[in-house]
Enzyme design. Sequence first.
Site, PDB file in Angstrom:
ATOM      1  N   GLU A  35       0.968  -1.201  -0.006  1.00 43.62           N
ATOM      2  CA  GLU A  35       0.134  -0.193  -0.222  1.00 43.62           C
ATOM      3  C   GLU A  35       0.980   1.152   0.016  1.00 43.62           C
ATOM      4  OE1 GLU A  35      -2.810   0.283   3.169  1.00 43.62           O
ATOM      5  OE2 GLU A  35      -3.723   2.072   2.073  1.00 43.62           O
ATOM      6  N   ALA A  39       1.977  -0.086  10.852  1.00 45.99           N
ATOM      7  CA  ALA A  39       1.692  -1.696  10.352  1.00 45.99           C
ATOM      8  C   ALA A  39       0.845  -1.707   9.296  1.00 45.99           C
ATOM      9  CB  ALA A  39       0.736  -2.339  11.622  1.00 45.99           C
ATOM     10  N   MET A  40       0.507  -2.802   8.691  1.00 37.95           N
ATOM     11  CA  MET A  40      -0.340  -2.928   7.415  1.00 37.95           C
ATOM     12  C   MET A  40      -0.931  -4.188   7.458  1.00 37.95           C
ATOM     13  SD  MET A  40      -0.911  -1.680   4.451  1.00 37.95           S
ATOM     14  CE  MET A  40      -2.082  -2.516   3.307  1.00 37.95           C
ATOM     15  N   ASN A  43      -2.637  -6.378   5.349  1.00 40.76           N
ATOM     16  CA  ASN A  43      -2.390  -7.364   4.299  1.00 40.76           C
ATOM     17  C   ASN A  43      -3.358  -8.518   4.628  1.00 40.76           C
ATOM     18  OD1 ASN A  43      -0.197  -5.920   3.101  1.00 40.76           O
ATOM     19  ND2 ASN A  43       0.885  -6.807   4.883  1.00 40.76           N
ATOM     20  N   GLU A  46      -5.445  -2.711  12.662  1.00 47.18           N
ATOM     21  CA  GLU A  46      -4.998  -3.502  11.629  1.00 47.18           C
ATOM     22  C   GLU A  46      -6.220  -4.586  11.514  1.00 47.18           C
ATOM     23  OE1 GLU A  46      -3.144  -2.289   9.565  1.00 47.18           O
ATOM     24  OE2 GLU A  46      -2.231  -0.783  10.986  1.00 47.18           O
ATOM     25  N   HIS A  67      -9.499  -3.556   9.846  1.00 40.91           N
ATOM     26  CA  HIS A  67      -9.288  -3.323   8.468  1.00 40.91           C
ATOM     27  C   HIS A  67      -9.842  -4.607   7.715  1.00 40.91           C
ATOM     28  CE1 HIS A  67      -7.710   0.651   7.306  1.00 40.91           C
ATOM     29  NE2 HIS A  67      -6.686   0.383   8.042  1.00 40.91           N
TER      30      HIS A  67
HETATM   31  N1  B3K Z   1      -2.897   1.040   5.795  1.00 41.24           N
HETATM   32  C1  B3K Z   1      -1.629   1.298   6.197  1.00 41.24           C
HETATM   33  C2  B3K Z   1      -1.089   2.431   5.704  1.00 41.24           C
HETATM   34  C3  B3K Z   1       0.007   2.240   4.447  1.00 41.24           C
HETATM   35  C4  B3K Z   1       0.395   3.612   4.272  1.00 41.24           C
HETATM   36  C5  B3K Z   1       1.292   3.244   2.995  1.00 41.24           C
HETATM   37  N2  B3K Z   1       2.085   4.630   2.446  1.00 41.24           N
HETATM   38  C6  B3K Z   1      -1.728   1.172   7.612  1.00 41.24           C
HETATM   39  C7  B3K Z   1      -2.886   1.419   8.375  1.00 41.24           C
HETATM   40  O1  B3K Z   1      -3.466   2.356   8.200  1.00 41.24           O
HETATM   41  O2  B3K Z   1      -3.508   0.405   8.932  1.00 41.24           O
HETATM   42 ZN    ZN Z   2      -5.329   1.816   8.759  1.00 42.83          ZN
END
Ligand code: B3K
Ligand code: ZN
Length: 905
Positions: free
Chosen positions: A151, A292-293, A295, A328, A331
Amino acid sequence: MRTEQPQTIYLTDYRQPDYLIDETHLTFELFEDHALVHSRLLVRLNDGRADGTLCRDGTRHSTTEGRVPSRPVGVGAPPLVLHGQELELVSVAINDQAIDSSDYQVDEHSLTLHPQTADFELAITTRIQPQNNTALEGLYKSGGMFCTQCEAEGFRKITYYLDRPDVMSRFTTTVMADRGAYPILLSNGNLIASGEHEGGRHWATWEDPFPKPSYLFALVAGDLCLIQDSYTTLSGRKIDLRIYVEPENREQCGHAMDSLKRSMRWDEEVYGREYDLDIFMIVAVNDFNMGAMENKGLNIFNSSCVLAHPDTATDMAFQRVESVVAHEYFHNWSGNRVTCRDWFQLSLKEGFTVFRDAEFSADMNSRTVKRIEDVTFLRANQFAEDAGPMAHPVRPESYMEISNFYTLTIYEKGAEVVRMLHTLLGPERFRKGTDLYFERHDGQAVTCDDFVAALEDANGVDFTQFKRWYSQAGTPVLEVEGRFDASSSTYELRCRQSCPPTPGQAEKLPFVIPLRMALLNERGEELPLRMGGSELGTETVLAVTEAEQVFVFEGVTQEPLPSLLRGFSAPVKLVYPFSRDDRVFLAMHDPDGFNRWEAAQSLAVDVLQGLVEIHQAGRPLLLDQRLLEVYRRVLSDTELDPAVAAEILRLPSEAYLIELAEVADVDAIHHVRETVRRELATALAEPMWERFESLGSTAEPWSADAASMARRSLRNTLLGYLMLTESSAAMSACVRQFVEASNMTDRQAALVALVNSSDEQQKHAALQEFAQRWADYPLVMDQWFSIQASSPLPGGLQRVQELMKHPAFNIRNPNKVRSVIGAFANNNLVNFHAVDGAGYRFLADRVIELNRLNPQIASRLITPLTRWRKFDPVRQELMKGELQRILEADDLSPDVYEVASKSLA
Ligand code: B3K
Ligand code: ZN
């Protein structure tokens, strides 16, 4: 000098993709000096028909076998333009036929093909260099492991693809690597096969059954240990929970695992959302650009947001782990199952998910304290962004580099916008709306309008005007005045709203501002509210919708004091002509805990602002005794949550005072604030000692419960004050705490107080001891760096330059950059803004250095310089000069170019 200017992308240019990718089959061959990425894509012309009905064999996600013959497309078929960056193209084949370079075009950003049929299989092999990827975007190496961050647009650094969130595909991923160095091979979804190759290599194949955009793709290969647990969903499905970390961190995962399980339960109970895969994995990596991310099924975390042990992490770090794990996890529904159509809709997932994680933390801990922390952060930082050159709406209309739009406005203000919808609807109707949203859009890539439409449709309401919060930037000012009329027994609240211009938006239309309020009598009791003959209870939410609007309360027989904007019910600047006595009264009597804090805070702001003027006029500083009285009262109030007490006793930050000032005199603000702190400490030393000692001892065993955290918070706030008296009793208490502390919260608080004291000997001894003891703990060393880089004592820049020579510092590691350079520029305002401009020059040099290594981190570092309009002409010129110098640097990344150029525009 840069040759090519980055292009601006506009929301109004959004078009559906010409092609869709139903299946994505990836094979990664990982080596030490390169990686080969083989992709096999099932591509289909997007002719606007219902998903999956075109030229298919009946199943929505077919394999190549059994597909009906491809349908030829006429001469009018659009080219297929795949995104790709920093890739070496090895081969391309369509339906197993290799095609050569006369049949496609490659440039720096894309691969263009000219398909002859409406659906086909595209096979591409690229070669990449993860070991040289310092931008930490795409596939890169962190220490000994391979990991990804896709992302927003990192997937295009892995292979050519339709790297946009509205192209959702089913992914199957095979990872091949040396077994010895990389025993663990992970990707999204479920493990479906694995095996050995000759030469000590092995492989694993993962399949993710949920179609997803490329930004949610993830891969990890490394030598990691596993912490395993399980969770049974409300419907009785057993989920395998896994946290992978480097072996030395094995003991630090318990809190993240507990937080995960609590998040899973909370999302079921509050939103009716269950987890969907059979396995949920978290991997901790040391080099990561953000927290964090999310995925799908394989969250990748900055180790700072997973690891927590009382010996090494503070209570604040524990809470951060809890909230980031929750964020996370949440999400999975708000972001993954329902994703964004395009990146202008980023707040659709981020604002909503921040709101969700904030409510989760409020439910797990103290709701009042959580709200105080969030409002404090928003007002000091997001308000500044909204008033600066990078100001943009929650749904921006254009950008050059999307990475620059992961902002406080998208996240924090976006969460405030969702909170206002929640406030206007109430919890039950909000839930009806989110149920409809998830049901209606499951598996889709949608817009902020779709989110609001679901809330409207579920409840039969019209949020047309409310949606201006998505399109208009800037922080509205809400001026309110109260008028009591004894003859008619009425009390009027006259409201006037306005919003300052922001870049590209000169005029603003009125917002819908939910104003939660009550009226208090002379004993601080809430009065029954009556308006237009209706009884509204003792607290209500007024919807301010006009530029000027009057609300009339009936049956009011004595002049009340209003308690306004309770819980910070809208992200606005409230102006009400409260006297200092009014604020004192509210700080002591408002039944609403948040507003009691707010009254004390605004009293302190008023006092400090007054003293800044007095200091500028060269007159002596005399502290308003009323502030002292409020503090004295708080110190003796044992009914009050100690964590709230700690918040009240904390003076407004320098950053917030700067944000509030027309032209900020940073030296005067620092001087006045420090003087007041010292004076409070001296005048209240006795009750402070008493309270400090009543809160238990730092040597007692550590416990994570909210009550213990609250006690530590107040104790350490008091320790900070007591150290300002420079008494030997305070010094010995502090040194004792540093030595004997049973946990990092207390030890770190003692270290901060020592570092900011004038006792050079104690300070150096403590710093040295700490560094020796924690040399092998990078996250603890980050704290050690940050405490020193933030110290406002003279010589700050020199200290920071020394810290950068420390063996534990590494400019390629974002956590280190943040804890040294970021801490200096954002927390050490008096040193950073030194009038000789050395702090600015230092920051610009680091930005220029990082621009080549890690553009995202470089661009974020510029933020303090973008605030130049807040300062005096001398500093303005110096700051602009550095922005200009950045702009003239060679090989400027689009990230840095966008922020520097917009800041000067
Ligand atoms: N969605 C990611 C953020 C990614 C940023 C990329 N430059 C983390 C979050 O908001 O959960
Ligand atoms: Zn987020």
